[in-house]
Scaffold this active site. Structure first.
Site, PDB file in Angstrom:
ATOM      1  N   LEU A   6       0.837  -1.209   0.000  1.00  0.00           N
ATOM      2  CA  LEU A   6       0.000   0.000   0.000  1.00  0.00           C
ATOM      3  C   LEU A   6       0.872   1.260   0.000  1.00  0.00           C
ATOM      4  CD1 LEU A   6      -2.727  -1.058   2.577  1.00  0.00           C
ATOM      5  CD2 LEU A   6      -2.551  -1.564   0.126  1.00  0.00           C
ATOM      6  N   ALA A   8      -0.457   4.407  -1.459  1.00  0.00           N
ATOM      7  CA  ALA A   8      -1.308   5.437  -2.060  1.00  0.00           C
ATOM      8  C   ALA A   8      -1.639   6.566  -1.094  1.00  0.00           C
ATOM      9  CB  ALA A   8      -2.603   4.807  -2.568  1.00  0.00           C
ATOM     10  N   GLY A   9      -1.111   6.489   0.121  1.00  0.00           N
ATOM     11  CA  GLY A   9      -1.467   7.489   1.137  1.00  0.00           C
ATOM     12  C   GLY A   9      -0.928   8.873   0.793  1.00  0.00           C
ATOM     13  N   GLN A  78      -5.301   3.796  -6.914  1.00  0.00           N
ATOM     14  CA  GLN A  78      -6.436   4.114  -6.046  1.00  0.00           C
ATOM     15  C   GLN A  78      -6.711   5.609  -6.198  1.00  0.00           C
ATOM     16  OE1 GLN A  78      -5.738   4.097  -1.823  1.00  0.00           O
ATOM     17  NE2 GLN A  78      -7.823   3.447  -1.362  1.00  0.00           N
ATOM     18  N   GLY A  83      -9.545   4.014   2.165  1.00  0.00           N
ATOM     19  CA  GLY A  83      -9.223   3.035   3.204  1.00  0.00           C
ATOM     20  C   GLY A  83      -8.361   1.900   2.673  1.00  0.00           C
ATOM     21  N   THR A  84      -7.820   1.127   3.640  1.00  0.00           N
ATOM     22  CA  THR A  84      -6.848   0.101   3.264  1.00  0.00           C
ATOM     23  C   THR A  84      -7.497  -1.092   2.546  1.00  0.00           C
ATOM     24  OG1 THR A  84      -7.023  -0.541   5.589  1.00  0.00           O
ATOM     25  CG2 THR A  84      -5.045   0.650   4.944  1.00  0.00           C
ATOM     26  N   ASN A 160      -1.154  -4.420  16.220  1.00  0.00           N
ATOM     27  CA  ASN A 160      -1.186  -4.752  14.794  1.00  0.00           C
ATOM     28  C   ASN A 160      -0.075  -3.992  14.072  1.00  0.00           C
ATOM     29  OD1 ASN A 160      -1.783  -5.075  12.104  1.00  0.00           O
ATOM     30  ND2 ASN A 160      -3.789  -4.066  12.196  1.00  0.00           N
ATOM     31  N   HIS A 308      28.926  26.235   3.981  1.00  0.00           N
ATOM     32  CA  HIS A 308      29.990  26.613   4.918  1.00  0.00           C
ATOM     33  C   HIS A 308      29.463  27.218   6.206  1.00  0.00           C
ATOM     34  CE1 HIS A 308      30.536  29.416   1.224  1.00  0.00           C
ATOM     35  NE2 HIS A 308      29.340  29.530   1.704  1.00  0.00           N
TER      36      HIS A 308
HETATM   37  P1  TTP Z   1      -1.996   5.997   6.852  1.00  0.00           P
HETATM   38  O1  TTP Z   1      -0.661   6.102   7.521  1.00  0.00           O
HETATM   39  O2  TTP Z   1      -3.214   5.916   7.691  1.00  0.00           O
HETATM   40  O3  TTP Z   1      -2.179   7.232   5.856  1.00  0.00           O
HETATM   41  P2  TTP Z   1      -1.110   8.054   5.063  1.00  0.00           P
HETATM   42  O4  TTP Z   1       0.042   7.214   4.662  1.00  0.00           O
HETATM   43  O5  TTP Z   1      -1.803   8.764   3.940  1.00  0.00           O
HETATM   44  O6  TTP Z   1      -0.603   9.149   6.089  1.00  0.00           O
HETATM   45  P3  TTP Z   1      -1.406  10.345   6.815  1.00  0.00           P
HETATM   46  O7  TTP Z   1      -2.326   9.723   7.817  1.00  0.00           O
HETATM   47  O8  TTP Z   1      -0.287  11.126   7.439  1.00  0.00           O
HETATM   48  O9  TTP Z   1      -2.111  11.169   5.770  1.00  0.00           O
HETATM   49  O10 TTP Z   1      -2.030   4.762   5.851  1.00  0.00           O
HETATM   50  C1  TTP Z   1      -1.542   3.484   6.166  1.00  0.00           C
HETATM   51  C2  TTP Z   1      -1.022   2.830   4.913  1.00  0.00           C
HETATM   52  O11 TTP Z   1      -2.058   2.545   3.977  1.00  0.00           O
HETATM   53  C3  TTP Z   1      -0.045   3.675   4.175  1.00  0.00           C
HETATM   54  O12 TTP Z   1       0.916   2.784   3.641  1.00  0.00           O
HETATM   55  C4  TTP Z   1      -0.883   4.313   3.077  1.00  0.00           C
HETATM   56  C5  TTP Z   1      -1.885   3.260   2.777  1.00  0.00           C
HETATM   57  N1  TTP Z   1      -3.217   3.704   2.352  1.00  0.00           N
HETATM   58  C6  TTP Z   1      -3.594   3.546   1.039  1.00  0.00           C
HETATM   59  O13 TTP Z   1      -2.808   3.062   0.202  1.00  0.00           O
HETATM   60  N2  TTP Z   1      -4.857   3.907   0.683  1.00  0.00           N
HETATM   61  C7  TTP Z   1      -5.756   4.418   1.574  1.00  0.00           C
HETATM   62  O14 TTP Z   1      -6.902   4.712   1.193  1.00  0.00           O
HETATM   63  C8  TTP Z   1      -5.336   4.579   2.940  1.00  0.00           C
HETATM   64  C9  TTP Z   1      -6.270   5.130   3.968  1.00  0.00           C
HETATM   65  C10 TTP Z   1      -4.057   4.205   3.283  1.00  0.00           C
END
Ligand code: TTP
Length: 393
Positions: A6, A8-9, A78, A83-84, A160, A308
């Protein structure tokens, strides 16, 4: 086994560093953060990846291309950050058997990824002192029963760690309802998996969620500390290098320089003459540290120049940052309290007595600029000669 990573965050907590770079591409030792995950997964036997990309996706695609170390890499985009579980569902067309899911912004202990992949269905866990701040695993008879989010009375001290191996059927369970915070969560897919299968908790020795700028420093400390001394660049006979220091081929260390490891000086970077680099420090590709500069526990990203008479402590300098002579970072408060930093508009404690500044790509300071602890500057900000910068800009 295939792995979905993942990436895409948006990395909002990591701003301003993520204004121009997706968080998984921020440098940790000799490669981007997400490449540590991908490499650990390859070592553990993953034979195909799907990287879920979204925010600033081009940087990820450009870095990895269509394979890494001979292992094919596919991309799923995405478009909304829903969400994950939603992120994994964008990769569904590639899934045809048991699959792993890993976070592209977590740093995992590589041996544990190996054990995780051998134990599926499984979830990575880390023992923590304060489980109430995490998703906590409830276990019985050596299997996971459930995950409880931020429980007041934690059933175990196993948090987790955002690493999973799902059975093939789980590809059909990805459409989960929205959680209370309005996201489709992978933990709800795990809940269904727990109903149907024994899910093994795999306890990791070490794990980090790299969410905020000081955690990028900690991630670098971890990985730089694992590197073995290797001096392959041009190192002057008059330089004094102690500890686990890597000077990559194509890097230069001039006379009078002192480097105390752990530190990595990447290809195209130059240090000296007469500079002092203290651990743990990363000087990334093409960055330069010149005469009478001291750098301590910092990350200087690609092309950053501290020419410097400057001091950089406990700080992150983005790409192509340029320090005017005499720029000084303050990294300690007179009252000895932890340094605070603004994350998503709120002042929070970094928990660190020593923390300097976070400067986004392209920041330029005028000569003799003084920077207060915990200050962050947006991309391409400039300061005037002699300025004292107390507030974020
Ligand atoms: P988070 O750490 O919750 O989100 P983020 O990486 O965007 O950071 P922030 O909260 O600072 O904005 O995400 C957990 C992991 O999941 C991270 O690897 C990003 C990924 N993710 C996605 O790929 N798509 C999503 O829709 C979400 C919510 C997270």
């Amino acid at each position: 086994m295939k792995a979905v990573v993942l990436a895409a965050g948006e990395g909002t907590r990591m701003r301003p560093l993520t204004a121009t770079v997706p968080k998984p591409m921020l440098p940790v030792a000799d490669r981007p953060l997400v490449a540590h995950t991908v490499d650990a997964a390859i070592d553990a036997g993953v034979d195909e990846f799907v990287l879920v990309v979204g925010y600033e996706s081009e940087a990820v695609v450009e870095y990895f291309g269509d394979s890494r170390r001979g292992v094919p890499i596919n991309y799923a985009t995405q478009t909304e950050r829903a969400g994950t579980a939603h992120a994994v569902s964008t990769a569904r067309e590639f899934l045809d058997g048991p699959f792993a899911v890993l976070n592209g912004d977590n740093l995992y202990d590589a041996a544990a990824i190996d054990r995780l992949l051998d134990s599926g269905p499984a979830i990575g866990a880390i023992e923590v002192a304060n489980p109430s701040n995490y998703g906590v695993l409830e276990t019985a008879g050596g299997s996971v029963e459930s995950i409880v989010e931020k429980p007041a009375k934690p059933p175990t001290n196993l948090a987790n760690a955002g690493a999973y191996v799902f059975p093939a059927e789980a590809a059909g369970w990805l459409e989960v309802p929205e959680s209370e915070r309005g996201e489709h969560e992978i933990t709800d897919v795990l809940a269904k998996t727990v109903d149907e299968h024994d899910v093994t908790p795999v306890v990791m020795d070490r794990w980090m969620d790299v969410g905020r700028p000081w955690e990028l420093l900690e991630a670098n400390e971890w990985r730089l500390g694992e590197q073995e001394r290797r001096l392959e660049g041009e190192v002057s006979d008059d330089a004094k290098i102690t500890g686990d220091v890597v000077v990559e081929e194509g890097a230069t260390v001039e006379s009078g320089v002192v480097i105390e490891g752990p530190a990595t000086i990447r290809s195209g970077a130059s240090v000296g003459p007469n500079a002092y680099v203290r651990g743990a420090t990363l000087i990334d590709e093409g960055a330069s540290v010149g005469h009478a500069v001291e750098v301590k526990n910092s990350v200087l990203m690609a092309g950053a120049t501290v020419g410097h008479l400057s001091y950089v402590g406990d700080s992150v300098l983005g790409r192509n940052v340029n320090f005017g002579a005499g720029t000084t970072v303050a990294n300690l408060r007179h009252d000895d309290e932890s340094v605070e930093f603004t994350v998503k508009g709120k002042r929070v404690s970094t928990g660190r007595r020593k923390f300097g500044v976070v400067l986004a790509d392209g920041v330029k300071t005028g000569i003799n600029t003084s920077l207060y602890p915990g200050v962050k500057l947006s991309p391409n900000t400039t300061t005037n000669p002699g300025e004292v910068v107390e507030r974020d800009r």
